[in-house]
Structures are given as structure tokens and as C-alpha cells.
Design a protein around this motif. Structure first.
Motif, PDB file in Angstrom:
ATOM      1  N   TRP A   1       1.008   4.148  -2.736  1.00  0.00           N
ATOM      2  CA  TRP A   1       0.194   5.361  -2.748  1.00  0.00           C
ATOM      3  C   TRP A   1       0.905   6.557  -2.120  1.00  0.00           C
ATOM      4  O   TRP A   1       0.404   7.674  -2.214  1.00  0.00           O
ATOM      5  CB  TRP A   1      -1.152   5.089  -2.075  1.00  0.00           C
TER       6      TRP A   1
ATOM      7  N   MET B   1       0.810  -1.223   0.000  1.00  0.00           N
ATOM      8  CA  MET B   1       0.000   0.000   0.000  1.00  0.00           C
ATOM      9  C   MET B   1       0.843   1.273   0.000  1.00  0.00           C
ATOM     10  O   MET B   1       0.346   2.347  -0.316  1.00  0.00           O
ATOM     11  CB  MET B   1      -0.979   0.001   1.174  1.00  0.00           C
TER      12      MET B   1
ATOM     13  N   THR C   1      -9.508  -0.734   0.609  1.00  0.00           N
ATOM     14  CA  THR C   1      -8.960  -1.513  -0.497  1.00  0.00           C
ATOM     15  C   THR C   1      -8.935  -2.983  -0.103  1.00  0.00           C
ATOM     16  O   THR C   1      -8.604  -3.314   1.035  1.00  0.00           O
ATOM     17  CB  THR C   1      -7.535  -1.033  -0.823  1.00  0.00           C
TER      18      THR C   1
ATOM     19  N   THR D   1      -8.129  -6.889   3.637  1.00  0.00           N
ATOM     20  CA  THR D   1      -8.910  -5.665   3.544  1.00  0.00           C
ATOM     21  C   THR D   1      -8.127  -4.586   4.283  1.00  0.00           C
ATOM     22  O   THR D   1      -7.712  -4.789   5.427  1.00  0.00           O
ATOM     23  CB  THR D   1     -10.302  -5.851   4.166  1.00  0.00           C
TER      24      THR D   1
ATOM     25  N   GLU E   1      -6.176  -5.486  -6.895  1.00  0.00           N
ATOM     26  CA  GLU E   1      -6.442  -4.411  -5.943  1.00  0.00           C
ATOM     27  C   GLU E   1      -7.782  -3.808  -6.333  1.00  0.00           C
ATOM     28  O   GLU E   1      -7.978  -3.391  -7.471  1.00  0.00           O
ATOM     29  CB  GLU E   1      -5.332  -3.357  -6.036  1.00  0.00           C
ATOM     30  N   LYS E   2      -8.716  -3.819  -5.405  1.00  0.00           N
ATOM     31  CA  LYS E   2     -10.040  -3.272  -5.680  1.00  0.00           C
ATOM     32  C   LYS E   2     -10.441  -2.414  -4.498  1.00  0.00           C
ATOM     33  O   LYS E   2     -10.260  -2.812  -3.345  1.00  0.00           O
ATOM     34  CB  LYS E   2     -11.044  -4.401  -5.871  1.00  0.00           C
ATOM     35  N   GLY E   3     -10.959  -1.207  -4.797  1.00  0.00           N
ATOM     36  CA  GLY E   3     -11.282  -0.353  -3.671  1.00  0.00           C
ATOM     37  C   GLY E   3     -12.220   0.781  -3.972  1.00  0.00           C
ATOM     38  O   GLY E   3     -12.704   0.950  -5.092  1.00  0.00           O
TER      39      GLY E   3
ATOM     40  N   ALA F   1      -5.891  -3.423 -11.115  1.00  0.00           N
ATOM     41  CA  ALA F   1      -6.258  -2.448 -10.090  1.00  0.00           C
ATOM     42  C   ALA F   1      -7.546  -1.756 -10.518  1.00  0.00           C
ATOM     43  O   ALA F   1      -7.627  -1.208 -11.619  1.00  0.00           O
ATOM     44  CB  ALA F   1      -5.144  -1.418  -9.904  1.00  0.00           C
TER      45      ALA F   1
ATOM     46  N   LEU G   1      -7.060  -6.429  -1.223  1.00  0.00           N
ATOM     47  CA  LEU G   1      -5.932  -6.954  -1.983  1.00  0.00           C
ATOM     48  C   LEU G   1      -6.008  -8.471  -2.045  1.00  0.00           C
ATOM     49  O   LEU G   1      -6.178  -9.120  -1.011  1.00  0.00           O
ATOM     50  CB  LEU G   1      -4.608  -6.550  -1.320  1.00  0.00           C
TER      51      LEU G   1
ATOM     52  N   TYR H   1     -10.669   0.745  -8.930  1.00  0.00           N
ATOM     53  CA  TYR H   1     -11.353   1.540  -7.917  1.00  0.00           C
ATOM     54  C   TYR H   1     -12.631   2.081  -8.538  1.00  0.00           C
ATOM     55  O   TYR H   1     -12.727   2.218  -9.755  1.00  0.00           O
ATOM     56  CB  TYR H   1     -10.453   2.691  -7.441  1.00  0.00           C
TER      57      TYR H   1
END
Length: 141
Positions: free
Chosen positions: A17, A14, A111, A81, A123-125, A35, A113, A37
Motif C-alpha cells: 500500500w 502490507m 485488514t 488482523t 486480504e479482506k478489509g 483482495a 490477512l 475491501y
């Protein structure tokens, strides 16, 4: 991976970022990472595509810094998470129709992972972009 290894992998990953850390993708992500979002027009696929988006983000916020608030590992599914926040200064460019003004922002998100063989594969968020837009002043009358 056990819970501690999952948490350590997620925590290190992470940090992509935080400004100028896109190269961590080479170490922590599968080369075919996806990835996604909620505010992305479409998912970013592959390390190089994702790096280009991160570098744009760093351009808007050259001092961007992520803080991990909570890590919830799931050993069975090999996911973590992550609850996080990032802080930075809108220094360059037009974001959500607002020219850079030096405003400090603080935004939260979550997010999820997916991790395989020690590398993040997905990666979804969701990011609280409404809060970001309000902090930038895009909704001021």
C-alpha cells in the motif's frame, strides 16, 4: 507459522500500500490472491489484477505511505488482523468527484490477512473512506 513469522509476513505484505510497492505482491502473495475491501465493487482476483488497482491508487497518491499501528496474529487460523493508516497527497485524477488539489490525507483501516505457506492468500478489509471523502472536500457545500 508461529506468531512472529505471521506478524513479519503481514508487516512486509502490507507495504504494497506504500506507493510503487505493487511488485511486493510477487514475493508475498499467492498468485491466486483474493483482495476484497468494502468499497471494492467486486474482489480483485490474482496478482496481476490486484497490481493494476494498486497502480491506480498510486497514481492518485504518488507519495502514499502506510504505517502499521497494530498486528494481531492468530496461529490457529493462520490469519493476522492489521490496524493501519496511510498518508498521502491527492496529486492526480478525480477521486470521489474531486479533482486533485494537492490535499494531504490520512486514512485508517483494518485488514485481515489469511496466510498459507508464508504467502498471503486472502486480504479482506475496511477503509474509513468517509473520512477520506471529507478530507478531499467532496462533502463541502
Amino acid at each position: 507459522m508461529d506468531k512472529e513469522k505471521l506478524k513479519n509476513t503481514a508487516s512486509e505484505y502490507m507495504q504494497i500500500w506504500s506507493a510503487e510497492n505493487a511488485d511486493l505482491l510477487d514475493k508475498c502473495a499467492d498468485k491466486n490472491i483474493v483482495a476484497d475491501y468494502t468499497h471494492f465493487e467486486k474482489p480483485y482476483k490474482g496478482v496481476q489484477n490486484y497490481k493494476s488497482m494498486l497502480k491506480m491508487t498510486y497514481d492518485f497518491f504518488p507519495d502514499l505511505k502506510i504505517t502499521i499501528k497494530n498486528l494481531i496474529p492468530n496461529e490457529v487460523e493462520q490469519i493476522v488482523t492489521v490496524e493501519w493508516k496511510y498518508d498521502g497527497t491527492h496529486t492526480n485524477g478525480n477521486l470521489f468527484g474531486v479533482e486533485s488539489s494537492g490535499k494531504k490525507i490520512s486514512v485508517s483501516g483494518i485488514t485481515i490477512l489469511e496466510i498459507e505457506k508464508g504467502l498471503v492468500t486472502k486480504e479482506k478489509g475496511i477503509v474509513d473512506n468517509l473520512n477520506l471523502i471529507m478530507q478531499l472536500g467532496a462533502l463541502d457545500n
